[in-house]
Write an enzyme that holds these catalytic residues in place. Structure first.
Site, PDB file in Angstrom:
ATOM      1  N   GLU A 114      -0.918  -0.240  -5.174  1.00  0.00           N
ATOM      2  CA  GLU A 114       0.012  -0.563  -6.242  1.00  0.00           C
ATOM      3  C   GLU A 114      -0.014   0.503  -7.349  1.00  0.00           C
ATOM      4  OE1 GLU A 114       2.403  -2.896  -6.547  1.00  0.00           O
ATOM      5  OE2 GLU A 114       2.839  -1.899  -8.435  1.00  0.00           O
ATOM      6  N   THR A 173       8.292  -2.145  -6.228  1.00  0.00           N
ATOM      7  CA  THR A 173       7.548  -2.427  -4.993  1.00  0.00           C
ATOM      8  C   THR A 173       8.487  -2.779  -3.840  1.00  0.00           C
ATOM      9  OG1 THR A 173       5.631  -3.252  -6.201  1.00  0.00           O
ATOM     10  CG2 THR A 173       5.829  -3.933  -3.923  1.00  0.00           C
ATOM     11  N   HIS A 201      -1.832  -2.725 -11.396  1.00  0.00           N
ATOM     12  CA  HIS A 201      -0.452  -2.875 -11.887  1.00  0.00           C
ATOM     13  C   HIS A 201      -0.495  -2.899 -13.409  1.00  0.00           C
ATOM     14  CE1 HIS A 201       3.497  -4.557 -12.673  1.00  0.00           C
ATOM     15  NE2 HIS A 201       3.808  -4.484 -11.394  1.00  0.00           N
ATOM     16  N   ASP A 234       3.032   3.150  -4.163  1.00  0.00           N
ATOM     17  CA  ASP A 234       4.437   2.720  -4.094  1.00  0.00           C
ATOM     18  C   ASP A 234       5.331   3.370  -5.152  1.00  0.00           C
ATOM     19  OD1 ASP A 234       3.287   1.144  -6.120  1.00  0.00           O
ATOM     20  OD2 ASP A 234       4.458  -0.643  -5.625  1.00  0.00           O
ATOM     21  N   HIS A 235       4.777   3.645  -6.347  1.00  0.00           N
ATOM     22  CA  HIS A 235       5.583   4.249  -7.415  1.00  0.00           C
ATOM     23  C   HIS A 235       4.662   4.586  -8.572  1.00  0.00           C
ATOM     24  CE1 HIS A 235       5.194   0.320  -9.299  1.00  0.00           C
ATOM     25  NE2 HIS A 235       5.663  -0.219  -8.185  1.00  0.00           N
TER      26      HIS A 235
END
Ligand code: GP9
Ligand code: MN
Length: 669
Positions: free
Chosen positions: A232, A276, A394, A455-456
């Site tokens: 994440e 996500t 996160h 993911d980012h």
């Protein structure tokens, strides 16, 4: 209030949220009941008001019943029976009623009695002319106020619409239903008008764009289990990064440099607002997310996919497919999208003990997710394709003191997000290491291919300046070009025993993952509609599109139409020939994104029949009794069962998992 508290289990974490929950039914109810005020005469006014009142109660009550069965709210397509996954309420709904349900209807009974015994009397006088207008105006004002407070507490609520449970919590059930109905109408009218010929534009592009596999890599991991670890918000800059003399992620670094790993240092995330879910969509369905919002949330419930889980299930190896995730199943609408992707199992929050300190922010802490998934993983038939969606790293990167490594000291910048980021990075690293230890001790390791990706971004563009000094850069000279370069995320394919791995430098992004993985597993991706190309192919396309039509190539970075030279980081002085070249790249990026949007928005894959691929039947996939289903398959297969549990003489291997998580008593193991 009763439904919110007792049936929908809406969680309230502070007084502002309590306030929002208390006021959110008011605006929409007033708007609805206000309609009656336009009929000024009593003989119309009372029936209309009663009808809207009853309908509104029916809507609430249906949702209460539905929620008890599906832990989700009814969408308009569920109500109209259009939804393929949840065919609405069945005959068994009577079994779902409860004694306190009387309370939902009690107000009506009381009103009827009040009128019957004439404690309340019908007022026969016509209403003043402007009452209707006044009530509507007030209601609209109230809804606007509600929206504003909601946006303050939970930003991007409506633009990202990540979870319908949030929309209900912040704006109420009526608002949700109306909003859902409007977007459903928008989508279905667009889809009804779509024709088969529009598909041809898409397939012409993807067929021409397709890159044939590299012979030495094709099938390099054939028949292996695939274990996907979704890191994440994890960015490439954390790899090999030291803070106060210590590596932030020593374990991931060791995997990154391993001879068994193909790692990519010019790999970019390409997500839009769907974050996500966009990443999941690109990695497994091979198409881009939407220009606004999330494809999972907006279209995913009735979208036709020809995605990796289904392709793998239908492969000669007959893969078992599963997702492990410690958040609620409704987040990003996963409970409705995964059946369309063809996922056989979805182990989400209800499958885990997530009480007390075990959970934070977006769900179960990562160390616990990996540990507690073994009891399900061990019953899956091999080979399997499983995905772990981690959550602890996160934003805002919070972690209890007990979970933090006392030997790791983070940065001391003025930005707490940056400082905390490295703390949760480090935790994530330890979590992954513990999983690897288990893979080794259980013997899974050598039979698997492990795919690790971020993911980012975790640190947003507005905070990047605060990160600059940590990365050895000057914050005062920080530019948009630098922001774009920071969108790199790790992508590593770890194939134990391979020995030829290295750090690859070709440019690529999330859209390229699906063809790359399929080819590694010995499945040619040619017949599928995919917008990326195999990263190992000689013909791999190194133009990496961002969702906003910017792009990066090995030489240039294009941001809002300005072309930067990657070497200097400054706007480039292009010759006419170079300009022609970058113009062509821009045109390709724009076309690729718009074809992907057309494919997704019009659901064109329903017209596409790849040779030998059976369309996914989402009704086959139910996620409530996952463990029982897997155990039944074990029993049915008997000695032919290939699950870890069966291979271990029908004994659990949970004891092989070791974690230093303070929430777990590891001593008895
Ligand atoms: C929640 C998790 C986070 O389930 O996947 O989503 P994000 O906010 O990163 O899109
Ligand atoms: Mn994410």
């Amino acid at each position: 209030m009763l439904a919110y508290a007792i049936d929908f289990h809406i969680s309230i974490s502070d007084p502002v949220q309590a306030f929002i929950v208390a006021i959110n039914p008011i605006g929409t109810s007033l708007l609805l009941f206000g309609l009656a005020f336009y009929a000024r005469r009593a003989r119309f006014f009372y029936p209309i008001l009663t009808l809207t009142y009853i309908l509104n109660t029916v809507l609430l009550y249906l949702n209460v019943i539905y929620f008890r069965e599906f832990t989700d709210y009814m969408t308009v397509s569920t109500m109209t029976g259009y939804d393929k996954v949840n065919q609405g309420l069945s005959g068994s709904s009577l079994a779902l009623t409860m004694p306190h349900d009387v309370l939902y209807w009690l107000d009506l009974v009381i009103l009827i009695l009040l009128f019957a015994f004439r404690w309340l009397k019908f007022d026969k006088l016509a209403l003043p002319k402007k009452t209707g207008f006044a009530v509507t105006s007030f209601a609209l004002m109230f809804i606007t106020f509600n929206l504003a407070v909601a946006e303050m507490d939970r930003s991007q609520l409506m633009t990202r619409t990540f979870d319908r449970t949030y929309v209900v919590k912040y704006l109420g059930l009526d608002f949700f239903t109306a909003y859902d109905g409007a977007s459903e109408w928008h989508t279905s009218s667009m889809r009804a008008a779509a024709t088969k010929s529009e598909l041809k534009d898409v397939t012409d592009f993807t067929q021409k764009h397709y890159a044939a596999p590299n012979k030495t890599m094709f099938g390099a991991a054939k028949g292996r289990n695939v274990i996907v670890i979704h890191l994440e918000s994890f960015q490439q800059f954390s790899i090999d990064q030291k803070v106060n003399g210590k590596e932030v992620t020593p374990f991931l670094n060791s995997i990154y440099h391993s001879k068994d790993t193909y790692a990519f240092d010019n790999f970019f995330h390409q997500v839009g607002q769907g974050k996500t879910s966009d990443a999941e969509n690109m990695l497994e369905a091979g198409t881009y997310g939407l220009p606004q919002g999330s494809l999972f949330a907006q279209l995913g419930s009735d979208e036709t996919f020809q995605a990796a889980p289904a392709i793998l299930e239908q492969s000669p190896e007959k893969y078992t497919t599963a997702v492990f995730h410690g958040n609620v199943p409704t987040f990003w609408n996963r409970n409705n999208v995964y059946p369309n992707l063809g996922y056989q199992y979805f182990f989400s929050q209800p499958y885990y003990n997530h009480s007390g300190d075990r959970s934070m922010g977006y769900g179960l802490k990562d160390k616990l997710l990996f540990d507690d998934s073994v009891k399900y993983l061990q019953h899956l038939q091999q080979p399997f394709y499983v995905k772990y969606l981690t959550v602890t790293n996160h934003f805002p990167f919070e972690l209890n003191k007990e979970d933090q490594d006392p030997n790791f000291k983070t940065t001391d910048t003025d930005d707490s997000a940056v400082n905390n980021y490295f703390v949760t990075n480090h935790y994530l690293d330890q979590s992954v290491e513990e999983l690897f230890n288990f893979l080794k001790s259980s013997g899974l390791y050598n039979k698997s291919m492990i795919v690790i990706y971020g993911d980012h971004y975790g640190i947003s563009n507005s905070e990047n300046k605060n990160l600059a000094s940590v990365l050895g850069k000057d914050p005062d000279n920080w530019t948009n070009f630098d922001n774009a370069q920071l969108q790199r995320v790790p992508f590593m394919v770890h194939i134990p025993g391979n020995g030829h791995g290295k750090i690859e430098h070709q440019y690529g992004g999330e859209i390229d993952v699906e063809p790359t993985l399929l080819h590694l597993l010995g499945i040619n991706s040619k017949k599928y509609v995919q917008f990326g190309t195999d990263l190992f192919s000689k013909h791999h396309d190194q133009v990496v599109a961002f969702r906003n039509q910017d792009f990066v190539t090995p030489t240039y970075t294009s941001l809002s139409g300005t072309i930067y030279n990657n070497k200097t980081g400054q706007p480039a002085n292009l010759t006419a020939a170079q300009k022609k070249h970058t113009d062509a790249e821009q045109a390709k990026v724009t076309k690729e994104l718009s074809l992907s949007d057309s494919l997704n928005q019009k659901n064109l894959l329903r017209f596409y029949k790849p040779d030998g691929f059976t369309p996914v039947d989402p009704s086959k996939y139910k996620y409530t009794k996952g463990l029982q289903k897997a155990e039944q398959i074990e029993r049915d297969r008997g000695v032919g069962s290939t699950s870890l549990y069966s291979q271990n003489g029908n004994k659990s291997i949970e004891g092989l998992y070791h974690t230093d998580a303070p929430e777990v008593d590891d001593k008895g193991r």
